[in-house]
Write a protein that holds these residues in place. Sequence first.
Motif, PDB file in Angstrom:
ATOM      1  N   CYS A 115       0.397 -14.228   1.465  1.00 27.59           N
ATOM      2  CA  CYS A 115       1.407 -13.916   0.449  1.00 27.59           C
ATOM      3  C   CYS A 115       0.983 -14.456  -0.916  1.00 27.59           C
ATOM      4  N   GLY A 116       0.453 -15.675  -0.930  1.00 29.28           N
ATOM      5  CA  GLY A 116      -0.023 -16.244  -2.186  1.00 29.28           C
ATOM      6  C   GLY A 116      -1.161 -15.428  -2.780  1.00 29.28           C
ATOM      7  N   THR A 117      -2.049 -14.959  -1.912  1.00 31.48           N
ATOM      8  CA  THR A 117      -3.154 -14.113  -2.371  1.00 31.48           C
ATOM      9  C   THR A 117      -2.623 -12.808  -2.948  1.00 31.48           C
ATOM     10  N   LEU A 118      -1.653 -12.213  -2.274  1.00 28.82           N
ATOM     11  CA  LEU A 118      -1.055 -10.973  -2.768  1.00 28.82           C
ATOM     12  C   LEU A 118      -0.392 -11.157  -4.130  1.00 28.82           C
ATOM     13  N   GLU A 119       0.290 -12.272  -4.307  1.00 25.34           N
ATOM     14  CA  GLU A 119       0.939 -12.548  -5.588  1.00 25.34           C
ATOM     15  C   GLU A 119      -0.091 -12.516  -6.715  1.00 25.34           C
ATOM     16  N   GLN A 120      -1.228 -13.185  -6.496  1.00 27.12           N
ATOM     17  CA  GLN A 120      -2.235 -13.254  -7.540  1.00 27.12           C
ATOM     18  C   GLN A 120      -2.907 -11.905  -7.766  1.00 27.12           C
ATOM     19  N   LEU A 121      -3.133 -11.162  -6.699  1.00 30.50           N
ATOM     20  CA  LEU A 121      -3.752  -9.848  -6.852  1.00 30.50           C
ATOM     21  C   LEU A 121      -2.824  -8.883  -7.580  1.00 30.50           C
ATOM     22  N   MET A 122      -1.531  -8.989  -7.320  1.00 27.56           N
ATOM     23  CA  MET A 122      -0.584  -8.109  -8.004  1.00 27.56           C
ATOM     24  C   MET A 122      -0.493  -8.453  -9.486  1.00 27.56           C
ATOM     25  N   GLU A 123      -0.609  -9.730  -9.812  1.00 25.75           N
ATOM     26  CA  GLU A 123      -0.653 -10.116 -11.221  1.00 25.75           C
ATOM     27  C   GLU A 123      -1.915  -9.576 -11.876  1.00 25.75           C
ATOM     28  N   ALA A 124      -3.043  -9.684 -11.156  1.00 23.98           N
ATOM     29  CA  ALA A 124      -4.304  -9.173 -11.692  1.00 23.98           C
ATOM     30  C   ALA A 124      -4.276  -7.656 -11.822  1.00 23.98           C
ATOM     31  N   GLY A 125      -3.450  -6.987 -11.015  1.00 17.84           N
ATOM     32  CA  GLY A 125      -3.364  -5.538 -11.062  1.00 17.84           C
ATOM     33  C   GLY A 125      -2.753  -5.002 -12.337  1.00 17.84           C
ATOM     34  N   ALA A 126      -2.188  -5.896 -13.140  1.00 11.90           N
ATOM     35  CA  ALA A 126      -1.587  -5.470 -14.399  1.00 11.90           C
ATOM     36  C   ALA A 126      -2.523  -5.676 -15.585  1.00 11.90           C
ATOM     37  N   GLY A 127      -3.733  -6.181 -15.314  1.00 11.76           N
ATOM     38  CA  GLY A 127      -4.665  -6.465 -16.399  1.00 11.76           C
ATOM     39  C   GLY A 127      -6.010  -5.805 -16.185  1.00 11.76           C
ATOM     40  N   PRO A 128      -7.059  -6.331 -16.864  1.00 15.37           N
ATOM     41  CA  PRO A 128      -8.406  -5.786 -16.694  1.00 15.37           C
ATOM     42  C   PRO A 128      -8.854  -5.899 -15.238  1.00 15.37           C
ATOM     43  N   GLY A 129      -9.602  -4.924 -14.785  1.00 13.32           N
ATOM     44  CA  GLY A 129     -10.039  -4.943 -13.397  1.00 13.32           C
ATOM     45  C   GLY A 129      -8.928  -4.611 -12.425  1.00 13.32           C
ATOM     46  N   ALA A 130      -7.920  -3.878 -12.924  1.00 12.34           N
ATOM     47  CA  ALA A 130      -6.737  -3.596 -12.106  1.00 12.34           C
ATOM     48  C   ALA A 130      -7.080  -2.802 -10.858  1.00 12.34           C
ATOM     49  N   GLU A 131      -7.993  -1.857 -10.972  1.00 11.56           N
ATOM     50  CA  GLU A 131      -8.313  -0.996  -9.836  1.00 11.56           C
ATOM     51  C   GLU A 131      -8.855  -1.808  -8.658  1.00 11.56           C
ATOM     52  N   ALA A 132      -9.756  -2.745  -8.944  1.00  9.44           N
ATOM     53  CA  ALA A 132     -10.324  -3.575  -7.888  1.00  9.44           C
ATOM     54  C   ALA A 132      -9.266  -4.485  -7.278  1.00  9.44           C
ATOM     55  N   ALA A 133      -8.381  -5.012  -8.122  1.00  9.44           N
ATOM     56  CA  ALA A 133      -7.327  -5.901  -7.631  1.00  9.44           C
ATOM     57  C   ALA A 133      -6.361  -5.144  -6.725  1.00  9.44           C
ATOM     58  N   VAL A 134      -6.009  -3.924  -7.108  1.00  9.83           N
ATOM     59  CA  VAL A 134      -5.093  -3.129  -6.296  1.00  9.83           C
ATOM     60  C   VAL A 134      -5.732  -2.795  -4.951  1.00  9.83           C
ATOM     61  N   ALA A 135      -7.009  -2.427  -4.980  1.00 12.00           N
ATOM     62  CA  ALA A 135      -7.708  -2.108  -3.729  1.00 12.00           C
ATOM     63  C   ALA A 135      -7.748  -3.323  -2.811  1.00 12.00           C
ATOM     64  N   ALA A 136      -7.998  -4.498  -3.385  1.00 13.30           N
ATOM     65  CA  ALA A 136      -8.019  -5.723  -2.579  1.00 13.30           C
ATOM     66  C   ALA A 136      -6.630  -6.020  -2.033  1.00 13.30           C
ATOM     67  N   ALA A 137      -5.597  -5.800  -2.852  1.00 13.41           N
ATOM     68  CA  ALA A 137      -4.225  -6.066  -2.426  1.00 13.41           C
ATOM     69  C   ALA A 137      -3.828  -5.194  -1.246  1.00 13.41           C
ATOM     70  N   VAL A 138      -4.294  -3.955  -1.236  1.00 11.87           N
ATOM     71  CA  VAL A 138      -3.982  -3.055  -0.124  1.00 11.87           C
ATOM     72  C   VAL A 138      -4.518  -3.637   1.189  1.00 11.87           C
ATOM     73  N   GLY A 139      -5.745  -4.154   1.147  1.00 10.73           N
ATOM     74  CA  GLY A 139      -6.331  -4.748   2.346  1.00 10.73           C
ATOM     75  C   GLY A 139      -5.617  -6.011   2.786  1.00 10.73           C
ATOM     76  N   VAL A 140      -5.242  -6.846   1.827  1.00 12.74           N
ATOM     77  CA  VAL A 140      -4.545  -8.088   2.156  1.00 12.74           C
ATOM     78  C   VAL A 140      -3.155  -7.779   2.715  1.00 12.74           C
ATOM     79  N   ALA A 141      -2.476  -6.802   2.134  1.00 11.05           N
ATOM     80  CA  ALA A 141      -1.151  -6.426   2.636  1.00 11.05           C
ATOM     81  C   ALA A 141      -1.241  -5.905   4.064  1.00 11.05           C
ATOM     82  N   ALA A 142      -2.270  -5.116   4.342  1.00  9.32           N
ATOM     83  CA  ALA A 142      -2.447  -4.599   5.702  1.00  9.32           C
ATOM     84  C   ALA A 142      -2.668  -5.736   6.687  1.00  9.32           C
ATOM     85  N   ARG A 143      -3.450  -6.738   6.284  1.00 12.23           N
ATOM     86  CA  ARG A 143      -3.666  -7.900   7.153  1.00 12.23           C
ATOM     87  C   ARG A 143      -2.374  -8.669   7.356  1.00 12.23           C
ATOM     88  N   LEU A 144      -1.591  -8.822   6.288  1.00 14.28           N
ATOM     89  CA  LEU A 144      -0.323  -9.540   6.391  1.00 14.28           C
ATOM     90  C   LEU A 144       0.621  -8.837   7.355  1.00 14.28           C
TER      91      LEU A 144
END
Length: 267
Positions: A115-144
């Motif tokens: 959950c903590g990892t997802l929080e940070q990735l979602m914050e990063a998804g609103a800035g530079p490198g958003a596409e990579a952060a969103v893709a990573a968040a999808v994988g972390v959410a699936a694991r969660l």
Amino acid sequence: MAGTDSQARTRTSMSSRYVALRSQSEEAWDLLARRKVDFPASRTGGPAAAEQTEEAEADAAERQLQAGGAEGDSESGPAGPWDADAHAAACQVYEAALTALPGPCMHQLFAGFLCGTLEQLMEAGAGPGAEAAVAAAVGVAARLFGLLQRAHSEGHSTTDTYLTWAEWAGRVGQPKMALKAARKGCERFPADVAMWRRRLQLEQAAAAGREEEQLLPVLKSALQATQPDQVRFEVWNVESSRWCQPVAFRGMGRYRNCYSRALALCA
């Protein structure tokens, strides 16, 4: 030759000490897993370097345990930029922990990390490198979600399992999954008021104009399964505040009627 044997015995001692520390408690496993992310540079090097790293991590984790976790926050995610390899290494430690110490506590610690990892990735998804952060968040959410499903299926769930499941399913745009999680939580913990309150919120959101028809059986079940005075106060306080919003003011009468009917059925 003697020097080689001595070095081998020393490395074995280091590894054994590291394993022994991990076996002490869920908190020790949690700290060691998080260090894979907090200090990703320590993963480089050959076997000897890895064993020295294990010794250093054992020392640091022991100090942190003795200090009551003052050096870190077990509820937070990684502090630095996203590192997929470090995250995978941490998850491997958590998976090993679930094998060694299966139970609600270890599942909750792993879920807290994700959950903590997802929080940070979602914050990063609103800035530079958003596409990579969103893709990573999808994988972390699936694991969660997979972890929470395992906790449910294997009998290691708590109310937090389902509340976390419902919250994050909603946050990633999966309202049906959120509602299913809340329903499972009410089935597993029928006397928990917070669980029913969350379910009622989700049921109401899914009712789409058929509130009285769909909420009546849920309200009845909630009132029958919990302490009446407590749940009536909780349900009325939370749900009426939602229905009293200006855009839903007309629905207040329908909800009051539904609530009164549920009370009558339980009388």
